[in-house]
Scaffold this motif. Structure first.
Motif, short mmCIF file in Angstrom:
data_model
loop_
_atom_site.label_atom_id
_atom_site.label_comp_id
_atom_site.label_asym_id
_atom_site.label_seq_id
_atom_site.Cartn_x
_atom_site.Cartn_y
_atom_site.Cartn_z
N MET A 8 0.83 -1.20 0.00
CA MET A 8 0.00 0.00 0.00
C MET A 8 0.87 1.26 0.00
O MET A 8 0.64 2.20 -0.78
N LYS A 9 1.90 1.29 0.86
CA LYS A 9 2.75 2.48 0.96
C LYS A 9 3.59 2.67 -0.30
O LYS A 9 3.87 3.81 -0.70
N LEU A 10 3.98 1.57 -0.94
CA LEU A 10 4.76 1.67 -2.17
C LEU A 10 3.98 2.44 -3.23
O LEU A 10 4.51 3.35 -3.89
N VAL A 11 2.71 2.10 -3.39
CA VAL A 11 1.87 2.80 -4.37
C VAL A 11 1.52 4.20 -3.87
O VAL A 11 1.62 5.18 -4.62
N LYS A 12 1.15 4.32 -2.60
CA LYS A 12 0.71 5.60 -2.05
C LYS A 12 1.77 6.69 -2.19
O LYS A 12 1.46 7.84 -2.55
N ASP A 13 3.04 6.35 -1.92
CA ASP A 13 4.09 7.37 -1.94
C ASP A 13 4.65 7.62 -3.33
O ASP A 13 5.06 8.75 -3.65
N TRP A 14 4.69 6.58 -4.18
CA TRP A 14 5.34 6.74 -5.49
C TRP A 14 4.36 7.07 -6.60
O TRP A 14 4.78 7.57 -7.66
N LEU A 15 3.07 6.86 -6.39
CA LEU A 15 2.08 7.26 -7.39
C LEU A 15 2.12 8.76 -7.67
O LEU A 15 2.11 9.18 -8.83
N PRO A 16 2.21 9.64 -6.64
CA PRO A 16 2.30 11.07 -6.92
C PRO A 16 3.55 11.45 -7.71
O PRO A 16 3.53 12.42 -8.48
N VAL A 17 4.65 10.70 -7.55
CA VAL A 17 5.86 10.97 -8.33
C VAL A 17 5.62 10.67 -9.79
O VAL A 17 6.01 11.45 -10.69
N LEU A 18 4.96 9.55 -10.08
CA LEU A 18 4.61 9.21 -11.46
C LEU A 18 3.73 10.30 -12.07
O LEU A 18 3.98 10.75 -13.21
N ILE A 19 2.72 10.72 -11.33
CA ILE A 19 1.81 11.76 -11.84
C ILE A 19 2.57 13.05 -12.08
O ILE A 19 2.37 13.74 -13.10
N SER A 20 3.47 13.41 -11.16
CA SER A 20 4.27 14.63 -11.30
C SER A 20 5.15 14.57 -12.55
O SER A 20 5.29 15.56 -13.27
#
Length: 318
Positions: A229-241
């Motif tokens: 869960m944390k892997l997606v939660k923290d790195w998803l905003p980086v992908l979007i950015s």
């Protein structure tokens, strides 16, 4: 000849001949077959006679093996100018000669060190000290970005080796605990300076993420629900950015973004519905003008709504 003479000299207590044979054997290379014969003769020698021969074939401390591997990894990352060739060769040595645990410890040490350098560099870049001269501050900022880029490439190589040797479970856990680091990355990518200095930095960070996340989604690395869960939660905003700020979008970037989108959605499908509900809403940026062009997103929402429409199953668990 020395190997033929030595056992006879030992039998006859011919000390000068024994010393001459041992001195000769200590000074010359051995074939593999000759080394076996030397090892068979060592127990017949006194300690002072065998000491130099033993030094060639006996490791010292318990962590001797691990220290060698760690040294090779360090050389592979920091050797110039043939870094690519050295990395290929060291990768082969890690595959062929390392035990799983010794490789794990050596790679984890290098991973920790490089991740710390990348984090510190991005933190200093995102929160600069403007008390000095403008040109000096700009030069320091450039140095921070170059340091992050160089060590980011090393991280990617380490991640690939860890996944290849199936010792990346701790790396995934650490990567999932980088909330502050991912915020610093997003700050950096909103700035324009990196475009001319280290244009490849976003791709390197996302490739590290994609390699680790893909291993988790494939079941190569078994991670806890919290880590996933944390892997997606923290790195998803980086992908979007990156999608919002990195332009022009090269074909290789588009492929990387799509692979990471698919991987994140696969991981989300393994989470409890409450977690998936929150994360899927953040994935709406994966949508495209034509709905048919984002089948991975359609599938993810179809899965969630199909599960949501099922009657509660708790009473069947009693």
């Amino acid at each position: 000849t020395a190997l033929e003479i030595l056992p006879v000299a030992l039998e006859l207590l011919f000390e000068d001949c024994v010393k001459a044979c041992v001195k000769f054997l200590e000074a010359v290379p051995w074939s593999e077959e000759e080394e076996k014969r030397v090892l068979s003769l060592i127990p017949l020698l006194r300690e002072e006679e065998s000491k130099e021969l033993l030094a060639r074939v006996s490791p010292g401390e318990d962590d001797f093996y691990e220290e060698m591997l760690h040294g090779l990894i360090e050389k592979a990352m920091y050797s110039q100018p043939n870094m690519a060739f050295v990395k290929v060769f060291v990768a082969k040595l890690l595959r062929d000669f390392s035990s799983r645990e010794s490789a794990r410890r050596a790679l984890e040490r290098a991973f920790d060190a490089n991740l710390r350098i990348v984090k510190e560099s991005l933190e200093q870049y995102s929160s600069p000290d403007f008390r000095g001269d403008h040109n000096e501050t700009e030069a320091i900022q450039r140095l921070h970005l170059h340091t992050a880029m160089t060590n980011g490439r090393h991280l990617l190589w380490l991640v690939e080796r860890m996944i290849e040797l199936k010792v990346a479970d701790l790396a995934v856990k650490q990567w999932s605990e980088q909330a502050a680091f991912t915020v610093d990355l997003q700050k950096a990518f909103r700035d324009d300076a990196w475009r001319n200095i280290v244009p490849g930095l976003p791709a390197v960070m996302l490739r590290c993420t994609c390699k680790l996340a893909s291993a988790v989604a494939a079941g190569t690395i078994l991670s806890s629900r919290q880590v996933r869960m944390k892997l997606v939660k923290d790195w998803l905003p980086v992908l979007i950015s990156c999608k919002d700020n990195v332009s022009p979008m090269l074909p290789s970037h588009k492929t990387l973004y799509l692979e990471l989108e698919v991987t994140f959605l696969r991981i989300i499908s393994t989470l409890p519905m409450s977690d998936a509900q929150v994360l899927l809403q953040q994935c709406l940026s994966f949508s495209t003008r034509n709905v048919e062009d984002c089948p991975h997103l359609v599938t993810a929402f179809n899965t969630w709504f199909r599960r949501a429409s099922q009657p509660p199953q708790m009473e069947n668990l009693g």
